[in-house]
Design a protein around this motif. Structure first.
Motif, PDB file in Angstrom:
ATOM      1  N   ASP A 137       1.993   8.170 -10.249  1.00  0.00           N
ATOM      2  CA  ASP A 137       0.688   7.754  -9.714  1.00  0.00           C
ATOM      3  C   ASP A 137       0.771   6.258  -9.394  1.00  0.00           C
ATOM      4  OD1 ASP A 137      -1.912   7.516  -8.940  1.00  0.00           O
ATOM      5  OD2 ASP A 137      -2.797   7.860 -10.924  1.00  0.00           O
ATOM      6  N   PRO A 138       1.298   5.913  -8.221  1.00  0.00           N
ATOM      7  CA  PRO A 138       1.503   4.501  -7.891  1.00  0.00           C
ATOM      8  C   PRO A 138       0.236   3.789  -7.443  1.00  0.00           C
ATOM      9  CG  PRO A 138       2.238   5.860  -6.072  1.00  0.00           C
ATOM     10  CD  PRO A 138       1.787   6.806  -7.154  1.00  0.00           C
ATOM     11  N   ARG A 139      -0.719   3.677  -8.369  1.00  0.00           N
ATOM     12  CA  ARG A 139      -1.955   2.972  -8.076  1.00  0.00           C
ATOM     13  C   ARG A 139      -2.196   1.909  -9.134  1.00  0.00           C
ATOM     14  NH1 ARG A 139      -6.682   7.135  -8.027  1.00  0.00           N
ATOM     15  NH2 ARG A 139      -5.582   7.749  -9.931  1.00  0.00           N
ATOM     16  N   ALA A 140      -2.773   0.804  -8.714  1.00  0.00           N
ATOM     17  CA  ALA A 140      -3.126  -0.239  -9.667  1.00  0.00           C
ATOM     18  C   ALA A 140      -4.106   0.325 -10.698  1.00  0.00           C
ATOM     19  CB  ALA A 140      -3.749  -1.430  -8.937  1.00  0.00           C
ATOM     20  N   LEU A 141      -3.917  -0.053 -11.952  1.00  0.00           N
ATOM     21  CA  LEU A 141      -4.762   0.340 -13.083  1.00  0.00           C
ATOM     22  C   LEU A 141      -4.662   1.818 -13.438  1.00  0.00           C
ATOM     23  CD1 LEU A 141      -8.009  -1.745 -12.407  1.00  0.00           C
ATOM     24  CD2 LEU A 141      -6.040  -2.339 -13.843  1.00  0.00           C
TER      25      LEU A 141
ATOM     26  N   ASP B 232      -3.073  -4.597 -12.387  1.00  0.00           N
ATOM     27  CA  ASP B 232      -3.793  -4.685 -11.117  1.00  0.00           C
ATOM     28  C   ASP B 232      -3.013  -5.603 -10.180  1.00  0.00           C
ATOM     29  OD1 ASP B 232      -5.635  -4.477  -9.122  1.00  0.00           O
ATOM     30  OD2 ASP B 232      -7.225  -5.597 -10.138  1.00  0.00           O
ATOM     31  N   GLU B 233      -1.942  -5.069  -9.610  1.00  0.00           N
ATOM     32  CA  GLU B 233      -1.070  -5.820  -8.706  1.00  0.00           C
ATOM     33  C   GLU B 233      -0.783  -4.983  -7.467  1.00  0.00           C
ATOM     34  OE1 GLU B 233      -0.194  -8.861  -9.188  1.00  0.00           O
ATOM     35  OE2 GLU B 233      -0.710  -9.155 -11.310  1.00  0.00           O
ATOM     36  N   ARG B 234      -0.216  -5.634  -6.450  1.00  0.00           N
ATOM     37  CA  ARG B 234       0.141  -4.925  -5.227  1.00  0.00           C
ATOM     38  C   ARG B 234       1.545  -4.353  -5.297  1.00  0.00           C
ATOM     39  NH1 ARG B 234      -1.379  -8.480  -0.051  1.00  0.00           N
ATOM     40  NH2 ARG B 234      -0.710  -6.522   0.905  1.00  0.00           N
TER      41      ARG B 234
ATOM     42  N   LYS C   6       4.976  -8.712 -15.054  1.00  0.00           N
ATOM     43  CA  LYS C   6       3.788  -9.220 -15.738  1.00  0.00           C
ATOM     44  C   LYS C   6       2.696  -8.156 -15.734  1.00  0.00           C
ATOM     45  CE  LYS C   6       0.380 -12.960 -15.553  1.00  0.00           C
ATOM     46  NZ  LYS C   6      -0.089 -14.164 -14.797  1.00  0.00           N
ATOM     47  N   GLY C   7       2.084  -7.976 -16.901  1.00  0.00           N
ATOM     48  CA  GLY C   7       1.028  -6.976 -17.010  1.00  0.00           C
ATOM     49  C   GLY C   7       1.451  -5.714 -17.726  1.00  0.00           C
ATOM     50  N   ILE C   8       2.760  -5.555 -17.982  1.00  0.00           N
ATOM     51  CA  ILE C   8       3.251  -4.408 -18.751  1.00  0.00           C
ATOM     52  C   ILE C   8       3.992  -4.952 -19.961  1.00  0.00           C
ATOM     53  CG2 ILE C   8       4.690  -2.345 -18.775  1.00  0.00           C
ATOM     54  CD1 ILE C   8       4.322  -2.075 -15.820  1.00  0.00           C
TER      55      ILE C   8
ATOM     56  N   LEU D  59       2.269  -0.575  -5.003  1.00  0.00           N
ATOM     57  CA  LEU D  59       1.087   0.075  -5.556  1.00  0.00           C
ATOM     58  C   LEU D  59      -0.042   0.156  -4.545  1.00  0.00           C
ATOM     59  CD1 LEU D  59       0.888  -1.541  -9.127  1.00  0.00           C
ATOM     60  CD2 LEU D  59       2.028   0.576  -8.439  1.00  0.00           C
ATOM     61  N   ARG D  60      -0.763   1.251  -4.614  1.00  0.00           N
ATOM     62  CA  ARG D  60      -1.980   1.381  -3.815  1.00  0.00           C
ATOM     63  C   ARG D  60      -3.136   0.738  -4.580  1.00  0.00           C
ATOM     64  NH1 ARG D  60      -0.153   6.819  -3.586  1.00  0.00           N
ATOM     65  NH2 ARG D  60      -1.923   7.443  -4.897  1.00  0.00           N
ATOM     66  N   ALA D  61      -4.262   0.597  -3.908  1.00  0.00           N
ATOM     67  CA  ALA D  61      -5.428  -0.003  -4.549  1.00  0.00           C
ATOM     68  C   ALA D  61      -5.908   0.876  -5.691  1.00  0.00           C
ATOM     69  CB  ALA D  61      -6.542  -0.190  -3.524  1.00  0.00           C
ATOM     70  N   ALA D  62      -6.544   0.261  -6.674  1.00  0.00           N
ATOM     71  CA  ALA D  62      -7.042   0.985  -7.839  1.00  0.00           C
ATOM     72  C   ALA D  62      -8.113   1.991  -7.434  1.00  0.00           C
ATOM     73  CB  ALA D  62      -7.595   0.008  -8.866  1.00  0.00           C
ATOM     74  N   ALA D  63      -8.209   3.057  -8.208  1.00  0.00           N
ATOM     75  CA  ALA D  63      -9.235   4.068  -7.951  1.00  0.00           C
ATOM     76  C   ALA D  63     -10.613   3.489  -8.238  1.00  0.00           C
ATOM     77  CB  ALA D  63      -8.980   5.293  -8.822  1.00  0.00           C
TER      78      ALA D  63
END
Length: 253
Positions: A41-45, A122-124, A73-75, A161-165
């Motif tokens: 699921d390649p989406r932010a968040l 929450d990254e691109r 960063k972020g993981i 990553l795609r935009a967050a849901a």
């Protein structure tokens, strides 16, 4: 009557083009190997995402034995768990990411494994710099990050990553474990061994050792004996005084 047929000849431009293609093909051989990553699921968040990694073998004499990955960063390392890997391979957290490895794979075998990430940041895009260690000690470094579309020789695995849901939020990190309390609490304890609210948690006074208890008992016995001796002496003195007084009284009669 035999007739000779002229064989077709390549023109100089065509011959040059063929040679160029051969050279490009030969040069591209060693650089074909790469390290890549895909996501369920390649989406932010996105939460509980499976990341699948592939490190293509590029050695003709040794197999891949270990992979060292720097997490983006972020993981955090503690947000990663191993899902699938070659037999007997294990994942170990490091300050900057993790290592995964075990018995060396057969020569020419790609290293494929997957992990589960609690939540993507929450990254691109996410970059997973990877170092491959072979059984002969050779290390391949897939750590370069292309910028402005330019190509690099050893690109790191990159996950777009795609935009967050809609409504997706960053979940709170796992709380750090609280320190363990070893001293027992006074008062009535609950089933878990922890005193109920309002009860004192002060530890009870330490129990006396066996030698201290024995010494205390001996001192108590000595004190009791001394008291009995004093009482007996007083009674004897009182009896002697009474006996003397009676004799004196009889002598006067």
């Amino acid at each position: 009557m035999n007739r000779s047929h002229p064989r077709p000849e390549l023109s100089r431009p065509a011959f040059t083009a063929v040679c160029a293609l051969v050279v490009v093909g030969v040069a591209a051989g060693p650089a074909a190997a790469h390290a890549g990553v895909t996501a369920s699921d390649p989406r932010a968040l996105a939460e509980n995402v499976t990341l699948s990694f592939t490190s293509e073998a590029e050695s003709d004499t040794a197999g891949i034995a270990e992979l060292r990955v720097v997490l983006p960063k972020g993981i955090a390392p503690d947000a990663v768990t191993l899902k699938d890997a070659p037999e007997e391979w294990k994942l170990t957290a490091t300050p900057e990411g993790y290592t995964i490895g075990g018995p060396a794979l057969a020569t020419g075998t790609d290293a494929e494994y997957s992990i589960t990430v609690r939540q993507l940041p929450d990254e691109r895009s996410l970059v997973f710099k990877t170092l491959e260690t072979y059984s002969d000690g050779k290390i391949s470094r897939w750590i370069e990050v292309p910028t402005d579309g330019e190509k690099v020789d050893n690109p790191a695995p990159v996950l777009e990553l795609r935009a967050a849901a809609p409504g997706a939020e960053l979940i709170a990190p796992s709380p750090s474990p609280s320190p363990t309390v070893h001293a027992p609490a006074t008062g009535t304890a609950t089933a878990s061994g922890v005193p109920s609210p309002g009860q004192s948690a002060a530890p009870p006074p330490p129990a006396a050792s066996a030698s201290a208890q024995a010494a205390g008992a001996e001192e108590a016995g000595s004190g009791t004996g001394a008291t009995a001796g004093v009482v007996a002496a007083v009674l004897l003195l009182a009896a002697a005084g009474t006996f003397g007084w009676v004799r004196r009284s009889r002598g006067r009669v």
